[in-house]
Design a protein around this motif. Structure first.
Motif, PDB file in Angstrom:
ATOM      1  N   ALA A 123      45.407  52.907  42.621  1.00  0.00           N
ATOM      2  CA  ALA A 123      46.513  52.099  43.147  1.00  0.00           C
ATOM      3  C   ALA A 123      46.720  50.839  42.320  1.00  0.00           C
ATOM      4  O   ALA A 123      47.857  50.390  42.123  1.00  0.00           O
ATOM      5  CB  ALA A 123      46.250  51.739  44.607  1.00  0.00           C
ATOM      6  N   ARG A 124      45.631  50.265  41.813  1.00  0.00           N
ATOM      7  CA  ARG A 124      45.731  48.989  41.115  1.00  0.00           C
ATOM      8  C   ARG A 124      45.985  49.153  39.622  1.00  0.00           C
ATOM      9  O   ARG A 124      46.761  48.399  39.039  1.00  0.00           O
ATOM     10  CB  ARG A 124      44.444  48.187  41.337  1.00  0.00           C
ATOM     11  CG  ARG A 124      44.277  47.751  42.782  1.00  0.00           C
ATOM     12  CD  ARG A 124      42.921  47.119  43.011  1.00  0.00           C
ATOM     13  NE  ARG A 124      42.760  46.722  44.423  1.00  0.00           N
ATOM     14  CZ  ARG A 124      41.615  46.334  44.947  1.00  0.00           C
ATOM     15  NH1 ARG A 124      40.522  46.273  44.215  1.00  0.00           N
ATOM     16  NH2 ARG A 124      41.559  45.992  46.222  1.00  0.00           N
ATOM     17  N   GLY A 125      45.313  50.130  39.009  1.00  0.00           N
ATOM     18  CA  GLY A 125      45.484  50.318  37.571  1.00  0.00           C
ATOM     19  C   GLY A 125      45.294  49.011  36.826  1.00  0.00           C
ATOM     20  O   GLY A 125      44.378  48.229  37.085  1.00  0.00           O
ATOM     21  N   ASP A 126      46.211  48.764  35.887  1.00  0.00           N
ATOM     22  CA  ASP A 126      46.178  47.495  35.143  1.00  0.00           C
ATOM     23  C   ASP A 126      47.384  46.640  35.497  1.00  0.00           C
ATOM     24  O   ASP A 126      47.914  45.909  34.675  1.00  0.00           O
ATOM     25  CB  ASP A 126      46.125  47.755  33.632  1.00  0.00           C
ATOM     26  CG  ASP A 126      47.302  48.606  33.147  1.00  0.00           C
ATOM     27  OD1 ASP A 126      48.143  49.003  33.989  1.00  0.00           O
ATOM     28  OD2 ASP A 126      47.381  48.870  31.935  1.00  0.00           O
ATOM     29  N   LYS A 127      47.797  46.742  36.765  1.00  0.00           N
ATOM     30  CA  LYS A 127      49.005  46.033  37.197  1.00  0.00           C
ATOM     31  C   LYS A 127      48.793  44.536  37.362  1.00  0.00           C
ATOM     32  O   LYS A 127      49.745  43.762  37.311  1.00  0.00           O
ATOM     33  CB  LYS A 127      49.497  46.620  38.528  1.00  0.00           C
ATOM     34  CG  LYS A 127      49.859  48.101  38.447  1.00  0.00           C
ATOM     35  CD  LYS A 127      50.089  48.678  39.831  1.00  0.00           C
ATOM     36  CE  LYS A 127      50.329  50.169  39.776  1.00  0.00           C
ATOM     37  NZ  LYS A 127      50.436  50.758  41.132  1.00  0.00           N
ATOM     38  N   VAL A 128      47.556  44.107  37.624  1.00  0.00           N
ATOM     39  CA  VAL A 128      47.246  42.686  37.807  1.00  0.00           C
ATOM     40  C   VAL A 128      46.093  42.328  36.871  1.00  0.00           C
ATOM     41  O   VAL A 128      44.941  42.630  37.150  1.00  0.00           O
ATOM     42  CB  VAL A 128      46.864  42.361  39.267  1.00  0.00           C
ATOM     43  CG1 VAL A 128      46.591  40.867  39.420  1.00  0.00           C
ATOM     44  CG2 VAL A 128      47.957  42.804  40.232  1.00  0.00           C
ATOM     45  N   THR A 129      46.439  41.707  35.757  1.00  0.00           N
ATOM     46  CA  THR A 129      45.439  41.268  34.785  1.00  0.00           C
ATOM     47  C   THR A 129      45.373  39.748  34.817  1.00  0.00           C
ATOM     48  O   THR A 129      46.410  39.075  34.757  1.00  0.00           O
ATOM     49  CB  THR A 129      45.816  41.742  33.367  1.00  0.00           C
ATOM     50  OG1 THR A 129      45.863  43.177  33.356  1.00  0.00           O
ATOM     51  CG2 THR A 129      44.805  41.252  32.345  1.00  0.00           C
ATOM     52  N   LEU A 130      44.165  39.214  34.925  1.00  0.00           N
ATOM     53  CA  LEU A 130      44.005  37.765  34.988  1.00  0.00           C
ATOM     54  C   LEU A 130      44.032  37.167  33.588  1.00  0.00           C
ATOM     55  O   LEU A 130      43.383  37.675  32.673  1.00  0.00           O
ATOM     56  CB  LEU A 130      42.689  37.401  35.684  1.00  0.00           C
ATOM     57  CG  LEU A 130      42.525  37.901  37.122  1.00  0.00           C
ATOM     58  CD1 LEU A 130      41.243  37.343  37.723  1.00  0.00           C
ATOM     59  CD2 LEU A 130      43.721  37.534  37.971  1.00  0.00           C
ATOM     60  N   VAL A 131      44.791  36.096  33.436  1.00  0.00           N
ATOM     61  CA  VAL A 131      44.880  35.397  32.161  1.00  0.00           C
ATOM     62  C   VAL A 131      44.525  33.930  32.384  1.00  0.00           C
ATOM     63  O   VAL A 131      44.707  33.401  33.488  1.00  0.00           O
ATOM     64  CB  VAL A 131      46.295  35.506  31.557  1.00  0.00           C
ATOM     65  CG1 VAL A 131      46.651  36.963  31.297  1.00  0.00           C
ATOM     66  CG2 VAL A 131      47.344  34.876  32.480  1.00  0.00           C
ATOM     67  N   PRO A 132      43.994  33.241  31.367  1.00  0.00           N
ATOM     68  CA  PRO A 132      43.680  31.817  31.532  1.00  0.00           C
ATOM     69  C   PRO A 132      44.953  31.009  31.782  1.00  0.00           C
ATOM     70  O   PRO A 132      45.996  31.255  31.180  1.00  0.00           O
ATOM     71  CB  PRO A 132      43.039  31.442  30.188  1.00  0.00           C
ATOM     72  CG  PRO A 132      42.622  32.733  29.569  1.00  0.00           C
ATOM     73  CD  PRO A 132      43.616  33.752  30.041  1.00  0.00           C
ATOM     74  N   LEU A 133      44.850  30.049  32.689  1.00  0.00           N
ATOM     75  CA  LEU A 133      45.949  29.136  32.964  1.00  0.00           C
ATOM     76  C   LEU A 133      45.597  27.769  32.399  1.00  0.00           C
ATOM     77  O   LEU A 133      44.503  27.264  32.645  1.00  0.00           O
ATOM     78  CB  LEU A 133      46.219  29.036  34.466  1.00  0.00           C
ATOM     79  CG  LEU A 133      46.584  30.336  35.188  1.00  0.00           C
ATOM     80  CD1 LEU A 133      46.766  30.072  36.675  1.00  0.00           C
ATOM     81  CD2 LEU A 133      47.836  30.952  34.598  1.00  0.00           C
ATOM     82  N   ASP A 134      46.509  27.164  31.681  1.00  0.00           N
ATOM     83  CA  ASP A 134      46.254  25.871  31.056  1.00  0.00           C
ATOM     84  C   ASP A 134      45.828  24.837  32.089  1.00  0.00           C
ATOM     85  O   ASP A 134      46.527  24.596  33.087  1.00  0.00           O
ATOM     86  CB  ASP A 134      47.503  25.366  30.332  1.00  0.00           C
ATOM     87  CG  ASP A 134      47.832  26.187  29.088  1.00  0.00           C
ATOM     88  OD1 ASP A 134      46.911  26.888  28.617  1.00  0.00           O
ATOM     89  OD2 ASP A 134      48.987  26.126  28.626  1.00  0.00           O
ATOM     90  N   GLY A 135      44.651  24.254  31.858  1.00  0.00           N
ATOM     91  CA  GLY A 135      44.180  23.188  32.731  1.00  0.00           C
ATOM     92  C   GLY A 135      43.725  23.636  34.095  1.00  0.00           C
ATOM     93  O   GLY A 135      43.477  22.805  34.962  1.00  0.00           O
ATOM     94  N   THR A 136      43.601  24.953  34.291  1.00  0.00           N
ATOM     95  CA  THR A 136      43.241  25.458  35.613  1.00  0.00           C
ATOM     96  C   THR A 136      42.122  26.479  35.489  1.00  0.00           C
ATOM     97  O   THR A 136      42.387  27.657  35.226  1.00  0.00           O
ATOM     98  CB  THR A 136      44.450  26.113  36.299  1.00  0.00           C
ATOM     99  OG1 THR A 136      45.532  25.181  36.323  1.00  0.00           O
ATOM    100  CG2 THR A 136      44.112  26.527  37.722  1.00  0.00           C
ATOM    101  N   PRO A 137      40.863  26.054  35.660  1.00  0.00           N
ATOM    102  CA  PRO A 137      39.782  27.031  35.671  1.00  0.00           C
ATOM    103  C   PRO A 137      39.928  27.958  36.862  1.00  0.00           C
ATOM    104  O   PRO A 137      40.393  27.553  37.931  1.00  0.00           O
ATOM    105  CB  PRO A 137      38.516  26.172  35.785  1.00  0.00           C
ATOM    106  CG  PRO A 137      38.989  24.891  36.372  1.00  0.00           C
ATOM    107  CD  PRO A 137      40.389  24.684  35.892  1.00  0.00           C
TER     108      PRO A 137
END
Length: 336
Positions: A247-261
């Motif tokens: 169901a999830r596959g690669d639909k939601v990939t986490l990426v770094p957010l500037d200034g937000t760990p």
């Protein structure tokens, strides 16, 4: 439809911000410093495309809204331990044309665990459950971060206790326009119980600051096996890992957010913000409860529930227990 987001934290704030971005009408419900920041500066939503600001109506209770509209959707996004007070605040609110929110309006439980749906069904006629897979962070008043791309999250949605209807499909269509996938399923509780098993690691992360080391993963495997044994004994169905991956596959990939760990999950965030409460009673505690009801020992989940509550109550720092110490306590808890 107008969406009233009751609890505009990590999940609620992300969903509210994305719905506003998609042109839907949104009201945020918050309290304390978070409400003050929302009033003064708007909701700051940090996502992969940058920081977006939405100046949305923000209230701390139903009163300022007057009568609710017949097309309102109440989205309950508070932590489970705050569910009863939120339901009490909104259930009796009058709706234009007659009746109350509890009698007429849809209530969508956008929360971890399974207890909130049961609590809501005691008060509301039209309750919808959601299996929330939405990596998001809220540790700074007025600011919510969600690092998922190309979708922000996946939200399986259905009526509680079972079924689907046109309201669920309309909500799902709005969510789809707001960068979510929202499959409408008749058995949403099956998805929620699978997410419950995944959320058993929340306390490990909150206590030790990690769930990714070899030692933490080994402990999590033991905790999850205990949870599966309890659900199996209770006859409660849950989706398999394979079904969830499909169901999830690669639909939601986490990426770094500037200034937000990225920080940690929802329980880690509760300790990081020093709220004084944590939702372990409705995650690990759900397994402990079912274990007692069905005669299956659950010492590891009982331990995590106890320690997480103690850390929250004493406002101890997130991640301040070494993994080795937690493993030692888990080994002792399993001894006869």
């Amino acid at each position: 439809m107008r969406y009233i987001i009751i609890g505009a934290g990590a999940v609620g704030g992300t969903v509210g911000g994305r719905l506003a971005q998609a042109g839907r009408e949104v009201v945020l419900v918050a309290r304390g410093k978070h409400l003050t920041e929302l009033d003064a500066h708007g909701l700051r939503l940090r996502v992969p495309e940058g920081e977006l600001t939405y100046r949305l109506p923000a209230v701390d209770r139903p009163g300022p809204l007057g009568e609710l509209r017949a097309d309102d959707v109440l989205v309950l996004a508070v932590k489970t331990q705050d569910t009863v007070s939120a339901l009490d605040a909104w259930a009796g609110t009058p709706v234009e044309g007659g009746g109350t929110a509890a009698e007429r309006l849809p209530l969508v439980c956008l929360q971890n665990g399974v207890e909130s749906g049961r609590l809501a069904l005691r008060r509301f006629r039209h309750v919808y459950g959601v299996c929330v897979w939405l990596p998001a962070t809220f540790v700074e008043p007025g600011v919510v971060s969600a690092a998922g791309t190309p979708l922000t999250g996946i939200l399986h949605l259905g009526r509680l206790p079972y079924g689907t209807d046109d309201t669920a499909r309309r909500i799902a269509a709005d969510l789809a326009d707001a960068r979510f996938e929202a499959p409408v399923v008749p058995d949403v509780a099956r998805w929620q119980h699978a997410k419950l098993l995944a959320n058993l690691s929340n306390a490990i992360e909150a206590l030790t600051g990690t769930r990714d080391t070899e030692a933490a993963q080994a402990l999590l495997a033991r905790v999850r096996a205990e949870g599966e044994a309890v659900l199996d004994a209770a006859g409660i169905a849950y989706t398999s890992d394979a079904e969830q991956r499909a169901a999830r596959g690669d639909k939601v990939t986490l990426v770094p957010l500037d200034g937000t760990p990225r920080g940690g999950g929802s329980s880690w965030q509760s300790l990081a913000r020093g709220t004084g409460t944590i939702e372990a009673d409705y995650l690990n505690g759900e397994i402990a409860l079912l274990g007692r009801l069905h005669g299956v020992p659950a010492p590891l989940n009982e331990l995590l529930q106890h320690l997480a509550n103690r850390f929250a109550r004493e406002r101890r720092a997130a991640g301040s227990m070494p993994v080795a110490e937690l493993v030692r306590r888990a080994d002792a808890a399993e001894q006869p």
